[in-house]
Design a protein around this motif. Structure first.
Motif, mmCIF file in Angstrom:
data_model
loop_
_atom_site.group_PDB
_atom_site.id
_atom_site.type_symbol
_atom_site.label_atom_id
_atom_site.label_comp_id
_atom_site.label_asym_id
_atom_site.label_seq_id
_atom_site.Cartn_x
_atom_site.Cartn_y
_atom_site.Cartn_z
ATOM 1 N N ASN A 23 48.988 36.190 32.814
ATOM 2 C CA ASN A 23 50.198 35.589 32.247
ATOM 3 C C ASN A 23 51.361 36.569 32.154
ATOM 4 O O ASN A 23 52.479 36.166 31.866
ATOM 5 C CB ASN A 23 49.896 35.003 30.861
ATOM 6 N N ARG A 24 51.111 37.844 32.386
ATOM 7 C CA ARG A 24 52.172 38.849 32.294
ATOM 8 C C ARG A 24 52.628 39.364 33.661
ATOM 9 O O ARG A 24 53.517 40.187 33.739
ATOM 10 C CB ARG A 24 51.686 40.024 31.441
ATOM 11 N N ALA B 128 38.409 36.868 30.171
ATOM 12 C CA ALA B 128 39.380 36.745 29.076
ATOM 13 C C ALA B 128 40.511 37.761 29.240
ATOM 14 O O ALA B 128 41.688 37.424 29.116
ATOM 15 C CB ALA B 128 38.688 36.925 27.728
ATOM 16 N N LEU B 129 40.155 39.008 29.538
ATOM 17 C CA LEU B 129 41.178 40.047 29.735
ATOM 18 C C LEU B 129 42.042 39.748 30.961
ATOM 19 O O LEU B 129 43.258 39.918 30.932
ATOM 20 C CB LEU B 129 40.526 41.417 29.865
ATOM 21 N N TYR C 49 42.717 36.836 32.263
ATOM 22 C CA TYR C 49 43.609 35.707 31.988
ATOM 23 C C TYR C 49 44.827 36.167 31.188
ATOM 24 O O TYR C 49 45.952 35.752 31.468
ATOM 25 C CB TYR C 49 42.862 34.605 31.237
ATOM 26 N N LEU C 50 44.596 37.027 30.212
ATOM 27 C CA LEU C 50 45.717 37.549 29.430
ATOM 28 C C LEU C 50 46.668 38.356 30.310
ATOM 29 O O LEU C 50 47.896 38.257 30.178
ATOM 30 C CB LEU C 50 45.205 38.411 28.269
#
Length: 119
Positions: free
Chosen positions: A89-90, A82-83, A85-86
């Motif tokens: 995106n950056r 989850a971390l 993936y976040l």
């Protein structure tokens, strides 16, 4: 086409042995197929699912998995996914390639310099 087959087989063999065959597959896809890092990582994830499923079946059959420990690492791994993936995106493609290269070099250096010999 032949290189695709060889890359897939080598990645599968290394993945089944727990060496992270995805590293080979991602390198192949980014360097030789000129795919963006994110696309290569996505293909690697899809490649990993059936490969990992077969490897898990074989390892369970041979009693090579500590199920209790595996559940703990799975839980932490899901948080990491989850971390990651976040974070993904950056970051741009060049930064992802750099992070991947540094990780490969660091793991390789650690194995070469600090691995313990079995007696």
């Amino acid at each position: 086409m032949i290189l695709d087959i060889i890359a897939g087989i080598i990645s599968g063999i290394l993945g089944a042995m727990g060496f992270g065959g995805g590293g080979i597959l991602i390198l192949y896809l980014t360097l030789y197929k000129d795919m963006p890092q994110v696309v290569s990582q996505g293909i690697n994830l899809l490649f990993f699912i059936p490969s990992a499923a077969l490897a898990v079946v074989m390892h369970i059959k041979n009693k090579l998995i500590d199920k209790k420990a595996a559940l703990v690492y799975i839980a932490y791994g899901l948080v990491g996914v989850a971390l990651g993936y976040l974070l993904l995106n950056r970051l741009d493609d060049k930064t992802l390639r750099t992070i991947f290269a540094v990780m490969l070099i660091a793991v390789g250096a650690k194995e070469l310099l600090f691995s313990k010999k079995k007696e």
